[in-house]
Every structure is written in structure tokens, then in C-alpha cells.
Enzyme design. Sequence first.
Site, PDB file in Angstrom:
ATOM      1  CG  ASP A  82      -0.240  -0.361   2.522  1.00  0.00           C
ATOM      2  OD1 ASP A  82       0.992  -0.208   2.603  1.00  0.00           O
ATOM      3  OD2 ASP A  82      -0.922  -0.794   3.461  1.00  0.00           O
ATOM      4  CG  HIS A 155      -5.539  -1.691   8.596  1.00  0.00           C
ATOM      5  ND1 HIS A 155      -5.565  -0.314   8.717  1.00  0.00           N
ATOM      6  CD2 HIS A 155      -4.260  -2.044   8.858  1.00  0.00           C
ATOM      7  CE1 HIS A 155      -4.366   0.123   9.035  1.00  0.00           C
ATOM      8  NE2 HIS A 155      -3.561  -0.902   9.127  1.00  0.00           N
TER       9      HIS A 155
HETATM   10  C1  GLP Z   1      -0.078   0.653   8.292  1.00  0.00           C
HETATM   11  C2  GLP Z   1       0.223  -0.223   7.078  1.00  0.00           C
HETATM   12  C3  GLP Z   1      -0.103  -1.662   7.350  1.00  0.00           C
HETATM   13  C4  GLP Z   1       0.534  -2.074   8.668  1.00  0.00           C
HETATM   14  C5  GLP Z   1      -0.073  -1.264   9.777  1.00  0.00           C
HETATM   15  C6  GLP Z   1       0.449  -1.607  11.159  1.00  0.00           C
HETATM   16  O1  GLP Z   1      -1.392   0.986   8.379  1.00  0.00           O
HETATM   17  N1  GLP Z   1      -0.504   0.211   5.931  1.00  0.00           N
HETATM   18  O2  GLP Z   1       0.348  -2.465   6.270  1.00  0.00           O
HETATM   19  O3  GLP Z   1       0.348  -3.432   8.875  1.00  0.00           O
HETATM   20  O4  GLP Z   1       0.235   0.092   9.517  1.00  0.00           O
HETATM   21  O5  GLP Z   1       1.507  -0.779  11.498  1.00  0.00           O
HETATM   22  P1  GLP Z   1       2.538  -1.059  12.653  1.00  0.00           P
HETATM   23  O6  GLP Z   1       3.334  -2.217  12.216  1.00  0.00           O
HETATM   24  O7  GLP Z   1       3.365   0.194  12.731  1.00  0.00           O
HETATM   25  O8  GLP Z   1       1.747  -1.306  13.864  1.00  0.00           O
END
Ligand code: GLP
Length: 258
Positions: A82, A155
Site C-alpha cells: 500500500d 486492517h
Molecule cells: C499501516 C500499514 C499496514 C501495517 C499497519 C500496522 O497501516 N498500511 O500495512 O500493517 O500500519 O503498522 P505497525 O506495524 O506500525 O503497527
Amino acid sequence: MSNNYSKHTLLKSPTLFSNAEQASLYTAKQIAELILEKQKQGLPAVLGLATGNTPKKVYKELIRLHQYEGLSFHNVVSFNLDEYYPIGSENDQSYTYFMNQNLFSYIDIQPKNIHVPHTDSSPDQITQYCLDYESKIAGFGGIDLQLLGIGRNGHIGFNEPGSSFDSTTRLVNLDSITREDAITDFGTLNKVPHQAISIGIHTIIQAKKILLLALGERKSEIINEAINGEISIQVPASILQTMPQVEYVLDNEAARLI
Ligand code: GLP
């Protein structure tokens, strides 16, 4: 919302580690083994890559394996999940920038094999851009190994609650929880983009192997819901319960409630 997906009857237990470091080393090892296996076969290794804090130690270990243990990425083709929209790729909050800083600049992946869904296209051209991104993934025979994190709202990629399990790459509106969580990166809420381009849930679940990595106490509630809760589009990651190719890689803190 319930639906006709049923839990996979042979659901494997999550792979648990005592800390984030060990979980990340294990994940990097899975990726390295796939790359080497594909090299032996003379084939590309098609990786689906994630951003966020979660995979940072995985990328650090992959860099170490490249620099000190001779792991080459010459056969790696990467597709990122993304990207915020709109955002310039030179912006230090862009995922292009993140991937260069955390991985690509330090390994021998061929620049032509790197794909991050970034576009300067006007809104009316995005649909075509997204279709092209899907076609490129399909052109390489699909994703061999997809690395996933999970958002606090469940998500995967930027497939927010309410995303169809049949979704493919598209422009999405970001959920309020996602935008709040991004304040730490952007500084203030009004700087956080309202939209993103994300590969779809259908795109993700076509991957031959999926590693969902979750680290830390902050993820414990959503991980429990994603693994043990109802399969619902309100928790996009819950669809992974039905997928035999999914492995949940958790540290003890993230696994606290399961
Ligand atoms: C963002 C990304 C996701 C990721 C999520 C979790 O939203 N688009 O792909 O999994 O963050 O982030 P973190 O790993 O910093 O908790």
C-alpha cells in the site's frame, strides 16, 4: 456480519516467540529460505512487503544476511501492499521512502523489480493504475510470500473494516483509527492523508504463503479477535482464519489474549 466462509478445520496454532527480536529473526529466515530455494530453481522470488514498525527488525535482519552472510536479492521481485494517496515518493512519510530507508538501499534488489503502489495519476486514472498493479503481480505468477502486519482495527494492507473479501487493488478511504495511529509519523492529524492505494484482500489471500507478524501488547486485542473471533469484514484480518497458507507469527505480548 457473518458470511459463508468457514474456519479452516486444521487451523495451525500461532508460532510464538518470547520477544519481538526472535519473532523477527524467524520471519526473516522464512523469507531468506524462500529466496534461496527460488535461486536454486532459477526462479524469481515474488515477495509481498509491508511497512509500519512491525517489519523493521525483519528488514534489518535481511540486510544483515545480505551484508554478512552473502544472501543475494538479485532474483527478488517485490510488491508493496500500500501507499498513502496523495503523497510524493520523496516525502519522508511515503512508503517508497520507508522501503528505501529500511531495506532497498542496503540490498542488491534490482530497481526494476521493486513495486510500490505510488502514483502521480489524477483521480480518474487511478482505476487503470490499480488494474495495472494487479496485472503486474499476476504477470509474475502471483505472490510467493506475503508479509503482513495488522492495524489496531484489524486492517491488512490498507484494507479497512468494511472492505470486501473480494477486493483488489484500489483507492481506499482511511479509517479514523488508522489516521490517528499515523499521527506519530505525520506529526498532526491534518497532515495524515485521507486516502491510500492498497492491494485488495483478494490479492493478499492469493499469496502462496502468508506470514502475519504481530508484536507487542498494543496488538493483543485485535490479534485475539482476528484469530478467534467471528469471520467478518469488520475485522479484515479475520478472513485469514480460513486460509491454510497463513502462519501467525507472534511475540508473547501480542499473543497474551489468545
Ligand atoms: C499501516 C500499514 C499496514 C501495517 C499497519 C500496522 O497501516 N498500511 O500495512 O500493517 O500500519 O503498522 P505497525 O506495524 O506500525 O503497527
